[in-house]
Scaffold this motif. Sequence first.
Motif, PDB file in Angstrom:
ATOM      1  N   LEU A  21       0.842  -1.196   0.000  1.00 61.46           N
ATOM      2  CA  LEU A  21       0.000   0.000   0.000  1.00 61.46           C
ATOM      3  C   LEU A  21       0.876   1.244   0.000  1.00 61.46           C
ATOM      4  O   LEU A  21       1.772   1.386   0.837  1.00 61.46           O
ATOM      5  N   LEU A  22       0.629   2.155  -0.916  1.00 56.75           N
ATOM      6  CA  LEU A  22       1.190   3.501  -0.834  1.00 56.75           C
ATOM      7  C   LEU A  22       0.127   4.342  -0.131  1.00 56.75           C
ATOM      8  O   LEU A  22      -0.924   4.643  -0.699  1.00 56.75           O
ATOM      9  N   TRP A  23       0.410   4.692   1.128  1.00 48.40           N
ATOM     10  CA  TRP A  23      -0.604   5.279   1.997  1.00 48.40           C
ATOM     11  C   TRP A  23      -0.560   6.804   1.888  1.00 48.40           C
ATOM     12  O   TRP A  23       0.296   7.455   2.461  1.00 48.40           O
ATOM     13  N   ALA A  24      -1.512   7.379   1.130  1.00 57.38           N
ATOM     14  CA  ALA A  24      -1.495   8.821   0.897  1.00 57.38           C
ATOM     15  C   ALA A  24      -2.894   9.417   0.980  1.00 57.38           C
ATOM     16  O   ALA A  24      -3.346  10.097   0.049  1.00 57.38           O
ATOM     17  N   PRO A  25      -3.619   9.179   2.104  1.00 62.35           N
ATOM     18  CA  PRO A  25      -4.977   9.724   2.220  1.00 62.35           C
ATOM     19  C   PRO A  25      -4.983  11.252   2.146  1.00 62.35           C
ATOM     20  O   PRO A  25      -4.132  11.921   2.732  1.00 62.35           O
ATOM     21  N   GLY A  26      -5.951  11.777   1.424  1.00 64.18           N
ATOM     22  CA  GLY A  26      -6.120  13.222   1.357  1.00 64.18           C
ATOM     23  C   GLY A  26      -5.182  13.931   0.407  1.00 64.18           C
ATOM     24  O   GLY A  26      -5.227  15.156   0.306  1.00 64.18           O
ATOM     25  N   SER A  27      -4.305  13.210  -0.289  1.00 65.65           N
ATOM     26  CA  SER A  27      -3.382  13.885  -1.202  1.00 65.65           C
ATOM     27  C   SER A  27      -3.835  13.740  -2.636  1.00 65.65           C
ATOM     28  O   SER A  27      -4.487  12.778  -3.001  1.00 65.65           O
ATOM     29  N   GLU A  28      -3.471  14.732  -3.407  1.00 66.15           N
ATOM     30  CA  GLU A  28      -3.773  14.705  -4.837  1.00 66.15           C
ATOM     31  C   GLU A  28      -2.677  13.935  -5.568  1.00 66.15           C
ATOM     32  O   GLU A  28      -1.498  14.044  -5.232  1.00 66.15           O
ATOM     33  N   PRO A  29      -3.050  13.147  -6.568  1.00 65.55           N
ATOM     34  CA  PRO A  29      -2.036  12.451  -7.361  1.00 65.55           C
ATOM     35  C   PRO A  29      -1.065  13.445  -7.990  1.00 65.55           C
ATOM     36  O   PRO A  29      -1.463  14.466  -8.537  1.00 65.55           O
ATOM     37  N   ASP A  30       0.228  13.169  -7.851  1.00 61.85           N
ATOM     38  CA  ASP A  30       1.242  14.045  -8.433  1.00 61.85           C
ATOM     39  C   ASP A  30       2.423  13.197  -8.884  1.00 61.85           C
ATOM     40  O   ASP A  30       2.417  11.969  -8.770  1.00 61.85           O
ATOM     41  N   PHE A  31       3.454  13.864  -9.407  1.00 63.06           N
ATOM     42  CA  PHE A  31       4.604  13.133  -9.945  1.00 63.06           C
ATOM     43  C   PHE A  31       5.296  12.314  -8.873  1.00 63.06           C
ATOM     44  O   PHE A  31       5.714  11.175  -9.120  1.00 63.06           O
ATOM     45  N   GLU A  32       5.418  12.878  -7.664  1.00 61.17           N
ATOM     46  CA  GLU A  32       6.138  12.168  -6.616  1.00 61.17           C
ATOM     47  C   GLU A  32       5.439  10.865  -6.247  1.00 61.17           C
ATOM     48  O   GLU A  32       6.087   9.829  -6.071  1.00 61.17           O
ATOM     49  N   HIS A  33       4.116  10.903  -6.154  1.00 60.27           N
ATOM     50  CA  HIS A  33       3.382   9.679  -5.842  1.00 60.27           C
ATOM     51  C   HIS A  33       3.506   8.673  -6.989  1.00 60.27           C
ATOM     52  O   HIS A  33       3.624   7.461  -6.741  1.00 60.27           O
ATOM     53  N   ALA A  34       3.470   9.169  -8.217  1.00 61.27           N
ATOM     54  CA  ALA A  34       3.644   8.278  -9.364  1.00 61.27           C
ATOM     55  C   ALA A  34       5.026   7.639  -9.333  1.00 61.27           C
ATOM     56  O   ALA A  34       5.184   6.436  -9.592  1.00 61.27           O
ATOM     57  N   ARG A  35       6.042   8.420  -8.984  1.00 62.69           N
ATOM     58  CA  ARG A  35       7.406   7.894  -8.917  1.00 62.69           C
ATOM     59  C   ARG A  35       7.527   6.829  -7.835  1.00 62.69           C
ATOM     60  O   ARG A  35       8.131   5.768  -8.047  1.00 62.69           O
ATOM     61  N   LEU A  36       6.956   7.085  -6.679  1.00 65.40           N
ATOM     62  CA  LEU A  36       7.040   6.120  -5.587  1.00 65.40           C
ATOM     63  C   LEU A  36       6.248   4.852  -5.897  1.00 65.40           C
ATOM     64  O   LEU A  36       6.654   3.749  -5.516  1.00 65.40           O
ATOM     65  N   ALA A  37       5.124   5.000  -6.595  1.00 71.08           N
ATOM     66  CA  ALA A  37       4.356   3.818  -6.988  1.00 71.08           C
ATOM     67  C   ALA A  37       5.170   2.932  -7.930  1.00 71.08           C
ATOM     68  O   ALA A  37       5.174   1.698  -7.799  1.00 71.08           O
ATOM     69  N   VAL A  38       5.879   3.545  -8.865  1.00 67.48           N
ATOM     70  CA  VAL A  38       6.743   2.776  -9.775  1.00 67.48           C
ATOM     71  C   VAL A  38       7.875   2.120  -8.996  1.00 67.48           C
ATOM     72  O   VAL A  38       8.211   0.951  -9.213  1.00 67.48           O
ATOM     73  N   LEU A  39       8.463   2.864  -8.070  1.00 68.96           N
ATOM     74  CA  LEU A  39       9.562   2.324  -7.266  1.00 68.96           C
ATOM     75  C   LEU A  39       9.108   1.085  -6.498  1.00 68.96           C
ATOM     76  O   LEU A  39       9.811   0.057  -6.473  1.00 68.96           O
ATOM     77  N   LEU A  40       7.942   1.151  -5.870  1.00 73.57           N
ATOM     78  CA  LEU A  40       7.441   0.014  -5.107  1.00 73.57           C
ATOM     79  C   LEU A  40       7.156  -1.183  -6.009  1.00 73.57           C
ATOM     80  O   LEU A  40       7.423  -2.337  -5.637  1.00 73.57           O
ATOM     81  N   GLN A  41       6.634  -0.929  -7.198  1.00 73.64           N
ATOM     82  CA  GLN A  41       6.389  -2.027  -8.132  1.00 73.64           C
ATOM     83  C   GLN A  41       7.697  -2.684  -8.566  1.00 73.64           C
ATOM     84  O   GLN A  41       7.755  -3.900  -8.755  1.00 73.64           O
TER      85      GLN A  41
END
Length: 418
Positions: free
Chosen positions: A193-213
């Motif tokens: 789980l990438l735990w980011a309640p209340g945040s808007e999707p942005d580049f940093e979250h996209a980068r971390l999602a790729v990193l975790l995958q």
Amino acid sequence: MTQLAQPGASVSPADLRPALTLLTGFAPKATREAADLLTRADPSLLVVTHDLTELLDNGTVRRIVRNGRGPVEDERITLEHGCIACTVREDLLPALVRLARSRPASDIVLVLPPSMEPETVASACSWSHVDGAPVTDALRIDSVVAVCDPATLLDTLDSDQDLADRRMQAADDDTRSVADVAARQIEYADTVLLWAPGSEPDFEHARLAVLLQRLNPWARHLVVDLPEPSWLSARLRRSGRFDPEAPEPYGRGLEGYAVGCHEPEPDCGVVASLYRARRPFHPERFHQALPALAGRTLRGRGHLWLAGQPDQIVAWESSGGGVSMGDMGRWLAATPDEEWDESSPERRVNADLHWDADFGDREIQLAFVGLHFAADEIAAVLDACLLTDAELAEGEPAWREYHDPFSGCFESKERNQE
């Protein structure tokens, strides 16, 4: 809320044992919030936590059990030996079995302290007995969920600190690093789980999602940006995703599974590379290359062999600028035929399928994940460590005479007993 992979098959409805979900991660606040969300969806769900802040000082552990209606138990236990292994054996497992037997209609969520690796608990559940009966008679592990906080994930994976630097060590002799533990928690999980309640999707979250995958390509990945209890519960509860027979992440290649993925072109800056070779590393050249290999990536894992010790399988892990190497036993090519049955069927089949006339099942498989590194440069460093054609022609007796900085480090238990 985003699901990045399809869920696994559900567990058989005939299994009436309470399901145990392990929540792990180096983000205590996020794991607690995830557990709270699950109890909102099912108030009967039991959440078990252990506070280890006093463990090393006086051997005291605080165990808290709660559900969606409030506290169920709150106890302090003093252990004879203050360490995580004792906590698991003497308190955690008996508590889980007792809860499963006394409340058979309630599933359990175990929120692990950051320094406790889920593999430790899962392994203990698989072989331990409580009151003369196997732990698995009372409950079953349903899934292992790694909860990652985007605000701290990169710093944690890149940390050069040991657990002891943060007063989080499991025992006085615990030398594990923060980065190693965090990476293992992610790699062992069947759901991330990438735990980011209340945040808007942005580049940093996209980068971390790729990193975790890239760190764990065999898991299901979820991004939680809206705290919706029923959505999360439907994806985490009774998924049946945990596989007790799954190999360790760095040993997957021996069983015929991918040890990582090869994505050398940056995706949001994330690079993953997979290096494979049949011939061995020259021990001295490989030793000299360690700083370059460890410093360029966030994480490395896999197995290898060294010319100076051609019988031994060597495990490789790198993170936080450091390297960990260890013994994984003998290659089948160096194992008497009558002992092959001691290896898993998957390993024997994989060895047969990829047997080399010169090297047998010996092979190097290393996976690396990081930001903005050049995969071809890593490969060039590793290629330069391999034996040359001339060195190969010298033969195994000559290899064993090479100067080997790793000499004596990877003696197998079987060999030590001979």
